[in-house]
Design a protein around this motif. Sequence first.
Motif, PDB file in Angstrom:
ATOM      1  N   SER A 114       0.929  -1.452   0.008  1.00  0.00           N
ATOM      2  CA  SER A 114      -0.197  -0.159   0.046  1.00  0.00           C
ATOM      3  C   SER A 114       0.907   1.140   0.027  1.00  0.00           C
ATOM      4  N   ASN A 115       2.083   1.173   0.551  1.00  0.00           N
ATOM      5  CA  ASN A 115       2.345   2.176   0.533  1.00  0.00           C
ATOM      6  C   ASN A 115       3.327   3.673   0.000  1.00  0.00           C
ATOM      7  N   LYS A 116       3.544   2.465  -1.135  1.00  0.00           N
ATOM      8  CA  LYS A 116       3.871   2.895  -2.671  1.00  0.00           C
ATOM      9  C   LYS A 116       2.686   2.833  -3.593  1.00  0.00           C
ATOM     10  N   ALA A 117       1.756   2.197  -3.578  1.00  0.00           N
ATOM     11  CA  ALA A 117       0.908   1.854  -4.804  1.00  0.00           C
ATOM     12  C   ALA A 117       0.913   4.136  -5.067  1.00  0.00           C
ATOM     13  N   THR A 118       0.728   4.652  -3.915  1.00  0.00           N
ATOM     14  CA  THR A 118       0.350   6.073  -4.496  1.00  0.00           C
ATOM     15  C   THR A 118       1.378   6.272  -6.197  1.00  0.00           C
ATOM     16  N   HIS A 119       3.224   5.940  -5.246  1.00  0.00           N
ATOM     17  CA  HIS A 119       4.305   7.046  -6.022  1.00  0.00           C
ATOM     18  C   HIS A 119       4.153   5.761  -7.971  1.00  0.00           C
ATOM     19  N   LEU A 120       3.737   4.304  -7.208  1.00  0.00           N
ATOM     20  CA  LEU A 120       3.921   3.693  -9.022  1.00  0.00           C
ATOM     21  C   LEU A 120       2.700   4.628  -9.735  1.00  0.00           C
ATOM     22  N   ALA A 121       1.720   4.611  -9.211  1.00  0.00           N
ATOM     23  CA  ALA A 121       0.719   5.572 -10.409  1.00  0.00           C
ATOM     24  C   ALA A 121       1.441   6.495 -10.639  1.00  0.00           C
ATOM     25  N   ARG A 122       1.812   7.124  -9.944  1.00  0.00           N
ATOM     26  CA  ARG A 122       2.114   8.671 -10.032  1.00  0.00           C
ATOM     27  C   ARG A 122       3.341   9.211 -11.048  1.00  0.00           C
ATOM     28  N   ASP A 123       4.010   7.890 -10.336  1.00  0.00           N
ATOM     29  CA  ASP A 123       5.808   8.327 -11.395  1.00  0.00           C
ATOM     30  C   ASP A 123       6.079   7.738 -12.330  1.00  0.00           C
ATOM     31  N   VAL A 124       5.698   6.340 -12.567  1.00  0.00           N
ATOM     32  CA  VAL A 124       5.526   5.430 -13.569  1.00  0.00           C
ATOM     33  C   VAL A 124       4.840   6.096 -14.982  1.00  0.00           C
ATOM     34  N   ASP A 125       5.383   7.589 -15.887  1.00  0.00           N
ATOM     35  CA  ASP A 125       4.538   7.654 -16.519  1.00  0.00           C
ATOM     36  C   ASP A 125       3.737   6.997 -17.764  1.00  0.00           C
ATOM     37  N   SER A 126       4.640   5.288 -18.394  1.00  0.00           N
ATOM     38  CA  SER A 126       4.000   4.957 -19.266  1.00  0.00           C
ATOM     39  C   SER A 126       3.727   3.231 -18.323  1.00  0.00           C
ATOM     40  N   LEU A 127       3.068   3.719 -17.094  1.00  0.00           N
ATOM     41  CA  LEU A 127       2.429   2.329 -16.738  1.00  0.00           C
ATOM     42  C   LEU A 127       1.125   2.044 -17.686  1.00  0.00           C
ATOM     43  N   TRP A 128       1.268   0.918 -17.887  1.00  0.00           N
ATOM     44  CA  TRP A 128       0.064   0.510 -18.908  1.00  0.00           C
ATOM     45  C   TRP A 128      -1.222  -0.588 -17.820  1.00  0.00           C
ATOM     46  N   ALA A 129      -0.404  -1.021 -16.756  1.00  0.00           N
ATOM     47  CA  ALA A 129      -1.421  -1.710 -15.554  1.00  0.00           C
ATOM     48  C   ALA A 129      -1.101  -1.959 -15.038  1.00  0.00           C
ATOM     49  N   VAL A 130      -1.441  -2.690 -13.442  1.00  0.00           N
ATOM     50  CA  VAL A 130      -1.383  -3.024 -11.944  1.00  0.00           C
ATOM     51  C   VAL A 130      -2.163  -4.336 -12.395  1.00  0.00           C
ATOM     52  N   GLU A 131      -1.257  -5.266 -11.472  1.00  0.00           N
ATOM     53  CA  GLU A 131      -1.947  -6.389 -12.230  1.00  0.00           C
ATOM     54  C   GLU A 131      -2.383  -7.066 -10.476  1.00  0.00           C
ATOM     55  N   SER A 132      -2.115  -6.617  -9.513  1.00  0.00           N
ATOM     56  CA  SER A 132      -2.077  -7.628  -8.084  1.00  0.00           C
ATOM     57  C   SER A 132      -2.263  -6.614  -7.521  1.00  0.00           C
ATOM     58  N   ILE A 133      -3.508  -6.435  -7.275  1.00  0.00           N
ATOM     59  CA  ILE A 133      -4.692  -5.602  -7.038  1.00  0.00           C
ATOM     60  C   ILE A 133      -5.346  -6.522  -6.051  1.00  0.00           C
ATOM     61  N   ASP A 134      -5.479  -6.078  -4.679  1.00  0.00           N
ATOM     62  CA  ASP A 134      -6.170  -7.247  -3.863  1.00  0.00           C
ATOM     63  C   ASP A 134      -6.803  -6.614  -2.772  1.00  0.00           C
ATOM     64  N   SER A 135      -6.668  -5.277  -2.551  1.00  0.00           N
ATOM     65  CA  SER A 135      -7.612  -4.069  -1.483  1.00  0.00           C
ATOM     66  C   SER A 135      -8.010  -3.226  -2.293  1.00  0.00           C
ATOM     67  N   GLU A 136      -9.589  -3.038  -1.698  1.00  0.00           N
ATOM     68  CA  GLU A 136      -9.759  -1.692  -1.945  1.00  0.00           C
ATOM     69  C   GLU A 136      -8.859  -0.037  -1.801  1.00  0.00           C
ATOM     70  N   LYS A 137      -7.892  -0.780  -0.606  1.00  0.00           N
ATOM     71  CA  LYS A 137      -7.155   0.325  -0.117  1.00  0.00           C
ATOM     72  C   LYS A 137      -6.444   0.655  -1.121  1.00  0.00           C
ATOM     73  N   LYS A 138      -6.264  -0.451  -1.613  1.00  0.00           N
ATOM     74  CA  LYS A 138      -4.792  -0.534  -2.818  1.00  0.00           C
ATOM     75  C   LYS A 138      -5.794   0.342  -3.549  1.00  0.00           C
ATOM     76  N   ALA A 139      -6.661  -0.031  -4.358  1.00  0.00           N
ATOM     77  CA  ALA A 139      -6.959   0.796  -5.364  1.00  0.00           C
ATOM     78  C   ALA A 139      -7.047   2.245  -5.324  1.00  0.00           C
ATOM     79  N   THR A 140      -8.196   2.124  -4.145  1.00  0.00           N
ATOM     80  CA  THR A 140      -8.189   3.742  -3.817  1.00  0.00           C
ATOM     81  C   THR A 140      -7.038   4.736  -3.930  1.00  0.00           C
ATOM     82  N   LEU A 141      -5.880   4.197  -3.261  1.00  0.00           N
ATOM     83  CA  LEU A 141      -4.290   4.960  -3.760  1.00  0.00           C
ATOM     84  C   LEU A 141      -3.634   4.798  -4.657  1.00  0.00           C
ATOM     85  N   LEU A 142      -3.496   3.495  -5.997  1.00  0.00           N
ATOM     86  CA  LEU A 142      -3.493   4.280  -6.809  1.00  0.00           C
ATOM     87  C   LEU A 142      -4.256   4.870  -7.582  1.00  0.00           C
TER      88      LEU A 142
END
Length: 292
Positions: A114-142
């Motif tokens: 969870s503590n890396k989810a926002t960073h991942l979605a914000r800073d990897v500009d050409s991120l196409w997919a995240v395939e390992s979501i397993d909680s609402e919290k992580k979805a919200t942060l992404l």
Amino acid sequence: MTTNATPSTEQASTTHTDADMKITINPQRAATLTSNLEHIHQRISSALSSQSSRSSPPRLVAVSKLKPASDILALHNPPTSHSHFGENYVQELLEKSKLLPSSIKWHFIGGLQSNKATHLARDVDSLWAVESIDSEKKATLLNKGRAERNDRLSDSTPLNVFIQVNTSGEDSKSGIAPDSSELVSLAKHIQDSCENLHLQGVMTIGAIARSKATTPETENEDFICLRETRDKLAEKLGIEKDKLELSMGMSEDFEGAIRQGSSEVRVGSTIFGERPAKKDAKVLEETEAEKK
Ligand SMILES: *Cc1c(COP(=O)(O)O)cnc(C)c1O
């Protein structure tokens, strides 16, 4: 030789973030990788030809975790021009995404904290997919990270996400139980409350024993389970089942996954060879001059 104006004192630094840094591709290595990838495409085609009802081949994600940026560039360059690559570690992905062309479509497939989810979605500009979501919290942060990225880039493309399902029930695997109400509520949360995310499908890793035992006669239970889970989930969401993809199949078992209707296979070691230990992995290989 780098031709940009990096001060010479910085050249020995091990954390290169300079996008102009020259990545050297060994032509022999490039030929090996190209031929390995071609071979996987051929195996995918023959697995498909046993399936009369199918039209389009599954997407091939080349899993490049712990492999150098030069390997990725070798496959992304023409004539292969492969674009989907999978990574497992946020820091490594961030470094690679800064060094490599933005035309690469990155998939984050590793265990997500969870503590890396926002960073991942914000800073990897050409991120196409995240395939390992397993909680609402992580979805919200992404979703939050993607909103920040989209604001910065004046883009409105949502980030594709897959919900990871633990089809084998092993404690060592993350993911949501196939029959749980949690799965449905997470999918609804993504659809209704995360406007910067797009629910692309469901993903499983599956048990090694089951992939070893897979033959055309004995189909892999994990893949059957994911397909059935997807069908039920689509029904509960009131959408067509082909609106939800199946991300399943790796080096050992991708042909069996295709026979069960996989929309996306994630293949690493059969393309890139054995991976080094994490501590020995290098994004940028040493140049001849730096080798001791
Ligand atoms: C490493 C990894 C792969 C690729 O595995 P190979 O056996 O090397 O093909 C696929 N999916 C996930 C989630 C992985 O972590």
